[in-house]
Design a protein around this motif. Sequence first.
Motif: not given
Length: 329
Positions: A214-219, A235-238
């Motif tokens: 999502q949004d170019g990130k891995v959550h 977490n890699a996205g938050v």
Amino acid sequence: MKLATYQNNTRDGQLMVVSRDLSRAVAVPQIAATLQQALDNWAQAEPQLQQVYAALNQGEAAGAGAVAFDAARCHSPLPRAYQWADGSAYLNHVELVRKARGAEVPESFYHDPLMYQGGSDAFLPPCSPIPLRDEAWGLDFEGEVAVVTGDVPLGADAAACAGHIRLLMLVNDVTLRNLIPNELAKGFGFFQSKPATAFSPVAVTPDELGDAWQDGKVHLPLLVDYNNAFYGKPNAGVEMQFSFPQLVAHVAKTRELVAGSIVGSGTVSNHDRSTGSCCLAEQRMIEIIDSGAAITPFMKVGDTVRIEMKDAAGVSIFGAIAQRVVKHG
């Protein structure tokens, strides 16, 4: 779609299509001999590779060449690349490092990404040893996520760059921490302090991540074990300050990116200390902040690190980077 590169007697290895559950793989020389060839001809190769991938997941013969997937045979998906640029998108990591030195984070860091140019002429296989010549150099692992791009035009903005992201991988950005201060003091950036990097056995297209992309990130959490014990799961996205499209756009500000360029996230880091860390340096910074001195030592010969990411069902997505430090020379 999941892709890997088996080691053979060539520099760039053999492209393999890997099943979603990482159980089977098949070579596709009729489509592309190497991953770089596929990326160079992505518009034609990608739909053909997707057909093989679908057949492999359905248990079909896929050319009668399917074999059991073996991560130990893998090189990094791109054994070498035209470009490897690594960012520092997790500002908690930056803030801890600066705080331990008694320094403020410059305001510009919150809207202008940090980036360095890594060595890309030869990467480490994901299950191979990390060679270390001198333990005094302060060997550290760094768990990260990276994207592989197609051709990106000079000056492309983040919205355009999102469409040029082809694949994602995990990273162990190996670092020699004790060589960094003298290098940075020269005012010319990292070089000797950044030896060969390793990437996950498998690279995946963004759609493989489902809602986690999502949004170019891995959550999803990035799972790190050190010497066979839990070390981190941030977490890699938050808390990623800059998305991958933004990082790619940062690189493209003054140059084109050719297909097969790799752009990394920097060390994944969360403010919540209960998630642990993805590198030793971060834990050392926390120790300095809390007690005035670093206690955690850097890696020594015989130490091991494992970096992996799993989906919501607990299934490995990229396979694991699993490395042991060995004495070199």
